[in-house]
Design a protein around this motif. Sequence first.
Motif, PDB file in Angstrom:
ATOM      1  N   ASP A 303      74.425   4.519  11.032  1.00  0.00           N
ATOM      2  CA  ASP A 303      73.432   3.746  10.292  1.00  0.00           C
ATOM      3  C   ASP A 303      72.415   3.111  11.231  1.00  0.00           C
ATOM      4  OD1 ASP A 303      74.529   4.446   7.976  1.00  0.00           O
ATOM      5  OD2 ASP A 303      75.137   2.433   7.324  1.00  0.00           O
ATOM      6  N   ASN A 307      68.445   3.699  11.164  1.00  0.00           N
ATOM      7  CA  ASN A 307      67.424   2.646  11.141  1.00  0.00           C
ATOM      8  C   ASN A 307      66.376   2.867  12.213  1.00  0.00           C
ATOM      9  OD1 ASN A 307      68.578   1.340   9.010  1.00  0.00           O
ATOM     10  ND2 ASN A 307      69.752  -0.089  10.264  1.00  0.00           N
ATOM     11  N   ASP A 310      64.115   5.519  10.966  1.00  0.00           N
ATOM     12  CA  ASP A 310      63.219   5.046   9.906  1.00  0.00           C
ATOM     13  C   ASP A 310      62.053   4.271  10.499  1.00  0.00           C
ATOM     14  OD1 ASP A 310      64.735   6.233   8.031  1.00  0.00           O
ATOM     15  OD2 ASP A 310      65.789   4.422   7.380  1.00  0.00           O
ATOM     16  N   GLU A 311      62.367   3.408  11.463  1.00  0.00           N
ATOM     17  CA  GLU A 311      61.300   2.642  12.102  1.00  0.00           C
ATOM     18  C   GLU A 311      60.318   3.572  12.790  1.00  0.00           C
ATOM     19  OE1 GLU A 311      62.847  -0.323  14.748  1.00  0.00           O
ATOM     20  OE2 GLU A 311      64.128  -1.135  13.167  1.00  0.00           O
TER      21      GLU A 311
END
Lengths: 427, 273
Positions: A303, A307, A310-311
Amino acid sequence: MLPEIVLLGLNHKTAPVELRECLAFSPDQASTALDNGVRSPHISEILLISTCNRMEILMTAPDCPPAIDTAKQMISDIKQIPVSEFSNALYVHTGNDAVRHVFRVASSLDSMVVGEPQILGQLKDAYLIAVQNKTSGVILNRLLHKTFFVAKRVRSETGIGDHAVSISYAAIELGRKIFGELEAKKVLLIGAGEMAELAVEHLIRNRSGAIFVANRTFERGVELAGRFKGQAIRFEEIPEYLKTVDIVISSTGAPGYILTPQPVKAVMRVRKNRPLFFIDIAVPRDIDPDINRMGNAYVYDIDDLKNVIDENIEDRHREAVKGERIVDEAVIQFRKWYESLDAVPTIVALRAKLEQIAESENQKTFHALKHLSEEDRSAIQRMSQSMINKILHDPMVYLRRNGCYGDKSLHIDWTRKLFNLDNDNQE
Amino acid sequence: MENAIIGITFLYLLSSAGYIAYLFLQKDVLHRLSGYVLALAFLGHTATIGYNFLMAGHMPVSDLHETLSVAAWAIVGVYILFQHQFNLKVLGAFAAPLAGMAMIASDLLPRIPLLAQNSLRSIWLVFHVLAVFSGEAAFALACGIGVLYLIQEKTIKTKKRRFFYRRLPSLEFLDSSGYVCVVAGFTLLTIGLATGFVYAKMIWGKFLSWDPKEIWSGVTWLLYAALIHERLVVGWRGRKSAILAIIGFCVIIFTFLGVNLLMKGHHEVFTRW
């Protein structure tokens, strides 16, 4: 009349993968398609792009609708699939929109993963096939060269290709922030799995050091170790090897944690606190997140890595806005050149150039021959004007003649270059 | 002379502003320009200190005004050397403002008319002052790098990688370059203390007079000795090492200012104000 630039195609947004698979062209099929295409009277120049995420045909044509129909029919013939099956997924762009679309595709602004670098190479291959089959002419040549230039500009002037957008690559990037160099860093792979193996491959490419593989079934471990030219170890040996390795990638199917803080704490002193980076790709997790609280130990689970990605993707989308601006600029520039291919502005520019030369030479002569009367001067000016008219007569007829449209833009382009009408000093 | 000092202070601040702007905007040109401005200021500062040296006939460290100025000069000099070696671009935003602040403090303090003191005219004192100040400047950089390390470690540990994550280099780099600073500082401090002892022997006839400054300098020396020892033997790296470098620099500031202002001793004269 100028030929139209037409683009039709489908991509990951308009067509499902089942359809894209059916419409993928091999290089040989693409060659055939291009050959068939230029033989049609409706198509002047043609280029075909086929990747796993898109299939597009870029053409110049005297008239749009028949060219589009011809292209559709051609796809249908070569791929043995009725037009009705794919025609809903097709988008068609003409003129500026087609130019913008090609620029955006090459700059990876239209890609599934914005900023992915492969598309430019694929486009170059597609162009090479068109060149080899002599199906690209003056307009597509210019357009594609401009496209490559735009794509390079977008890549170098924006951060569109910066930062990892895959799990395994994001892990490598993090490793670099901890260790600086990954060279000679020792790696322990626990378990197996596609993402974990990909991460190990990335590490090897970064010249990491020895690779150790631990697996519940030792045979499987031996097999994997062979693939990475590493060494298989037994599961029970993991705490021992924690003393030497720097990066631990874990991806087992174990129901609970296989690494707890205790053994890690125990080896830290022996390691002289050299940092230890745990990449936990398993679900459920293999590595106790409490290890992250210890000094010089860093734990990232799937996860966390997601993240990070995604950033990074958000960053790329922000950078894409800058890319769009560069593309818009280039579309306007291309349009200017394209419009200059029309016969009328070229003839006007040619005449203006000759008149300017005649006028300045006349003035020089008048300056030297002061005894000339006003009448003499106007006679000389009339003479130079009629010379211009006579000189321009044949070229004008030639350029205005209705011939093959593709050829016409070629001749106009030559004319503009021959007389340097665009003041292109660089070319 | 007054104008020259104010000009140098201004250039230090200008360079600081450039480095801080670089931290936010990440434009290389800002970093380069700040570097040029800083180098220019440093040359001017060197000339000024050299001039004062020649005029007075000894190192210009006879009051707090002058001492702070030399401290700022040493920080900038050591920073320029460090930057040349390691190219840690964000450190300028720490070093230049530190020097700038020392210069402002120096400018604000009154100058004290010099007492004729032949005791200051010794080559040992020159070495003592240069070694101690450049050593402490290296410790200042080690402290700055320690702060950067803690920030970067926190961003990686908490997985919130926004502002600093991209701007700071790897933990390993920060750790090892900080250690280089500590070792350099420790070596220089050792030389500084040794020449100080020789000087003391010549002036006061004894190596050690248990003056508070001497005691605290010893404490500082022991602290850094402990840091290096622990690192070599047990492997104190990363966080602990960074925290210790920060504490070490706090002790130095106390030794430099606190001891002189709060306690009496023969070093007091150098920080009169």
